[in-house]
Design a protein around this motif. Sequence first.
Motif, PDB file in Angstrom:
ATOM      1  N   THR A  60       0.858  -1.186   0.000  1.00  0.00           N
ATOM      2  CA  THR A  60       0.000   0.000   0.000  1.00  0.00           C
ATOM      3  C   THR A  60       0.896   1.238   0.000  1.00  0.00           C
ATOM      4  OG1 THR A  60      -0.131   0.026   2.431  1.00  0.00           O
ATOM      5  CG2 THR A  60      -1.889  -1.139   1.250  1.00  0.00           C
ATOM      6  N   ASP A  61       0.370   2.342  -0.526  1.00  0.00           N
ATOM      7  CA  ASP A  61       1.167   3.570  -0.520  1.00  0.00           C
ATOM      8  C   ASP A  61       0.994   4.373   0.761  1.00  0.00           C
ATOM      9  OD1 ASP A  61      -1.387   4.328  -1.169  1.00  0.00           O
ATOM     10  OD2 ASP A  61      -0.848   5.313  -3.036  1.00  0.00           O
ATOM     11  N   CYS A  62       0.012   4.000   1.586  1.00  0.00           N
ATOM     12  CA  CYS A  62      -0.146   4.572   2.910  1.00  0.00           C
ATOM     13  C   CYS A  62      -0.705   3.478   3.814  1.00  0.00           C
ATOM     14  CB  CYS A  62      -1.065   5.800   2.899  1.00  0.00           C
ATOM     15  SG  CYS A  62      -2.748   5.441   2.367  1.00  0.00           S
ATOM     16  N   LYS A  63      -0.532   3.640   5.100  1.00  0.00           N
ATOM     17  CA  LYS A  63      -1.057   2.641   6.036  1.00  0.00           C
ATOM     18  C   LYS A  63      -2.564   2.584   5.867  1.00  0.00           C
ATOM     19  CE  LYS A  63      -0.974  -0.135   9.610  1.00  0.00           C
ATOM     20  NZ  LYS A  63      -0.524  -1.501   9.456  1.00  0.00           N
ATOM     21  N   ASP A  64      -3.080   1.396   5.519  1.00  0.00           N
ATOM     22  CA  ASP A  64      -4.505   1.253   5.215  1.00  0.00           C
ATOM     23  C   ASP A  64      -5.078   0.045   5.949  1.00  0.00           C
ATOM     24  OD1 ASP A  64      -7.053   1.001   4.101  1.00  0.00           O
ATOM     25  OD2 ASP A  64      -6.376   1.626   2.112  1.00  0.00           O
ATOM     26  N   LEU A  65      -5.580   0.279   7.154  1.00  0.00           N
ATOM     27  CA  LEU A  65      -6.117  -0.808   7.966  1.00  0.00           C
ATOM     28  C   LEU A  65      -7.304  -1.488   7.317  1.00  0.00           C
ATOM     29  CD1 LEU A  65      -5.869   0.728  11.547  1.00  0.00           C
ATOM     30  CD2 LEU A  65      -4.491  -1.122  10.578  1.00  0.00           C
ATOM     31  N   SER A  66      -8.103  -0.763   6.547  1.00  0.00           N
ATOM     32  CA  SER A  66      -9.280  -1.374   5.923  1.00  0.00           C
ATOM     33  C   SER A  66      -8.869  -2.426   4.889  1.00  0.00           C
ATOM     34  CB  SER A  66     -10.189  -0.318   5.301  1.00  0.00           C
ATOM     35  OG  SER A  66      -9.553   0.327   4.217  1.00  0.00           O
ATOM     36  N   VAL A  67      -7.795  -2.185   4.157  1.00  0.00           N
ATOM     37  CA  VAL A  67      -7.326  -3.162   3.178  1.00  0.00           C
ATOM     38  C   VAL A  67      -6.723  -4.374   3.895  1.00  0.00           C
ATOM     39  CG1 VAL A  67      -5.708  -3.589   1.290  1.00  0.00           C
ATOM     40  CG2 VAL A  67      -6.960  -1.452   1.385  1.00  0.00           C
ATOM     41  N   GLU A  68      -6.002  -4.131   4.976  1.00  0.00           N
ATOM     42  CA  GLU A  68      -5.472  -5.244   5.766  1.00  0.00           C
ATOM     43  C   GLU A  68      -6.626  -6.091   6.308  1.00  0.00           C
ATOM     44  OE1 GLU A  68      -2.453  -4.196   8.704  1.00  0.00           O
ATOM     45  OE2 GLU A  68      -1.916  -2.476   7.458  1.00  0.00           O
ATOM     46  N   GLN A  69      -7.648  -5.443   6.828  1.00  0.00           N
ATOM     47  CA  GLN A  69      -8.809  -6.169   7.365  1.00  0.00           C
ATOM     48  C   GLN A  69      -9.526  -6.942   6.267  1.00  0.00           C
ATOM     49  OE1 GLN A  69     -10.864  -2.930   9.251  1.00  0.00           O
ATOM     50  NE2 GLN A  69      -9.620  -3.065  11.112  1.00  0.00           N
ATOM     51  N   GLN A  70      -9.570  -6.395   5.064  1.00  0.00           N
ATOM     52  CA  GLN A  70     -10.197  -7.060   3.918  1.00  0.00           C
ATOM     53  C   GLN A  70      -9.476  -8.377   3.620  1.00  0.00           C
ATOM     54  OE1 GLN A  70     -10.366  -4.436   0.515  1.00  0.00           O
ATOM     55  NE2 GLN A  70     -10.442  -6.122  -0.936  1.00  0.00           N
ATOM     56  N   LEU A  71      -8.152  -8.350   3.559  1.00  0.00           N
ATOM     57  CA  LEU A  71      -7.364  -9.549   3.299  1.00  0.00           C
ATOM     58  C   LEU A  71      -7.447 -10.521   4.475  1.00  0.00           C
ATOM     59  CD1 LEU A  71      -5.450 -11.206   1.571  1.00  0.00           C
ATOM     60  CD2 LEU A  71      -3.564  -9.775   2.412  1.00  0.00           C
ATOM     61  N   GLU A  72      -7.355 -10.000   5.683  1.00  0.00           N
ATOM     62  CA  GLU A  72      -7.406 -10.851   6.878  1.00  0.00           C
ATOM     63  C   GLU A  72      -8.761 -11.536   7.024  1.00  0.00           C
ATOM     64  OE1 GLU A  72      -6.122  -8.417  10.174  1.00  0.00           O
ATOM     65  OE2 GLU A  72      -4.179  -8.036   9.190  1.00  0.00           O
ATOM     66  N   ALA A  73      -9.834 -10.876   6.624  1.00  0.00           N
ATOM     67  CA  ALA A  73     -11.166 -11.488   6.702  1.00  0.00           C
ATOM     68  C   ALA A  73     -11.241 -12.735   5.825  1.00  0.00           C
ATOM     69  CB  ALA A  73     -12.236 -10.480   6.292  1.00  0.00           C
ATOM     70  N   VAL A  74     -10.614 -12.679   4.654  1.00  0.00           N
ATOM     71  CA  VAL A  74     -10.606 -13.845   3.761  1.00  0.00           C
ATOM     72  C   VAL A  74      -9.765 -14.963   4.379  1.00  0.00           C
ATOM     73  CG1 VAL A  74      -9.995 -14.701   1.470  1.00  0.00           C
ATOM     74  CG2 VAL A  74     -10.987 -12.430   1.715  1.00  0.00           C
ATOM     75  N   LEU A  75      -8.593 -14.624   4.910  1.00  0.00           N
ATOM     76  CA  LEU A  75      -7.761 -15.640   5.562  1.00  0.00           C
ATOM     77  C   LEU A  75      -8.505 -16.270   6.736  1.00  0.00           C
ATOM     78  CD1 LEU A  75      -4.320 -13.778   5.532  1.00  0.00           C
ATOM     79  CD2 LEU A  75      -5.052 -15.631   4.010  1.00  0.00           C
ATOM     80  N   ASP A  76      -9.193 -15.440   7.514  1.00  0.00           N
ATOM     81  CA  ASP A  76      -9.958 -15.942   8.655  1.00  0.00           C
ATOM     82  C   ASP A  76     -11.090 -16.862   8.218  1.00  0.00           C
ATOM     83  OD1 ASP A  76      -8.298 -14.431  10.300  1.00  0.00           O
ATOM     84  OD2 ASP A  76      -9.760 -12.820  10.595  1.00  0.00           O
ATOM     85  N   ARG A  77     -11.786 -16.508   7.150  1.00  0.00           N
ATOM     86  CA  ARG A  77     -12.877 -17.348   6.639  1.00  0.00           C
ATOM     87  C   ARG A  77     -12.390 -18.740   6.251  1.00  0.00           C
ATOM     88  NH1 ARG A  77     -14.869 -12.873   3.943  1.00  0.00           N
ATOM     89  NH2 ARG A  77     -14.031 -13.512   1.937  1.00  0.00           N
ATOM     90  N   HIS A  78     -11.136 -18.804   5.806  1.00  0.00           N
ATOM     91  CA  HIS A  78     -10.559 -20.083   5.404  1.00  0.00           C
ATOM     92  C   HIS A  78      -9.776 -20.747   6.543  1.00  0.00           C
ATOM     93  CE1 HIS A  78     -11.595 -20.184   1.117  1.00  0.00           C
ATOM     94  NE2 HIS A  78     -11.604 -18.866   1.231  1.00  0.00           N
ATOM     95  N   CYS A  79      -9.950 -20.214   7.764  1.00  0.00           N
ATOM     96  CA  CYS A  79      -9.326 -20.780   8.971  1.00  0.00           C
ATOM     97  C   CYS A  79      -7.810 -20.897   8.839  1.00  0.00           C
ATOM     98  CB  CYS A  79      -9.945 -22.131   9.314  1.00  0.00           C
ATOM     99  SG  CYS A  79     -11.710 -22.041   9.634  1.00  0.00           S
ATOM    100  N   ILE A  80      -7.189 -19.877   8.280  1.00  0.00           N
ATOM    101  CA  ILE A  80      -5.740 -19.861   8.128  1.00  0.00           C
ATOM    102  C   ILE A  80      -5.139 -19.094   9.293  1.00  0.00           C
ATOM    103  CG2 ILE A  80      -3.828 -18.999   6.719  1.00  0.00           C
ATOM    104  CD1 ILE A  80      -5.571 -19.610   4.281  1.00  0.00           C
ATOM    105  N   PHE A  81      -4.261 -19.773  10.016  1.00  0.00           N
ATOM    106  CA  PHE A  81      -3.540 -19.130  11.111  1.00  0.00           C
ATOM    107  C   PHE A  81      -2.286 -18.486  10.526  1.00  0.00           C
ATOM    108  CE2 PHE A  81      -0.246 -19.067  14.341  1.00  0.00           C
ATOM    109  CZ  PHE A  81      -0.883 -18.340  15.329  1.00  0.00           C
ATOM    110  N   TYR A  82      -2.180 -17.188  10.619  1.00  0.00           N
ATOM    111  CA  TYR A  82      -1.072 -16.450  10.006  1.00  0.00           C
ATOM    112  C   TYR A  82      -0.384 -15.578  11.040  1.00  0.00           C
ATOM    113  CZ  TYR A  82      -4.708 -12.903  10.056  1.00  0.00           C
ATOM    114  OH  TYR A  82      -5.711 -12.057  10.456  1.00  0.00           O
ATOM    115  N   GLU A  83       0.811 -15.214  10.726  1.00  0.00           N
ATOM    116  CA  GLU A  83       1.556 -14.180  11.444  1.00  0.00           C
ATOM    117  C   GLU A  83       1.768 -13.056  10.446  1.00  0.00           C
ATOM    118  OE1 GLU A  83       2.295 -14.226  14.600  1.00  0.00           O
ATOM    119  OE2 GLU A  83       1.937 -16.336  15.050  1.00  0.00           O
ATOM    120  N   LYS A  84       2.071 -11.851  10.939  1.00  0.00           N
ATOM    121  CA  LYS A  84       2.330 -10.757  10.005  1.00  0.00           C
ATOM    122  C   LYS A  84       3.372  -9.809  10.552  1.00  0.00           C
ATOM    123  CE  LYS A  84      -1.232  -7.282  11.023  1.00  0.00           C
ATOM    124  NZ  LYS A  84      -2.383  -6.564  10.499  1.00  0.00           N
TER     125      LYS A  84
END
Length: 105
Positions: A60-84
């Motif tokens: 991202t060109d600026c800190k964008d929590l909404s885009v991070e949450q968008q990606l994380e929501a998909v990972l969460d839906r697929h029950c993926i345990f991630y670190e970042k």
Amino acid sequence: MDKLVQILTESGLPFAYDHFAEGESPEPPFVCYLLPGSDNFAADGAVYYKISEVHIELYTDCKDLSVEQQLEAVLDRHCIFYEKTETWIESERLYEVLYYFEMEV
């Protein structure tokens, strides 16, 4: 890795393996993903269960929590345990949020 491509498609973000071709990089936000290694399970001297390391790099060109949450929501839906982790890439003037996890091949 059909499942991984499905997950990235669901995120709604443009993505490419490793990098976009010269001159074809979309405007941020976008994702690059890599499969840098494996952590296979062995049994009887052979690979019994294949596990791949996965890196998803969100740019991202600026800190964008909404885009991070968008990606994380998909990972969460697929029950993926991630670190970042997160870093600022001065030469590119982009933030990189790296999500890393393991996934069955």
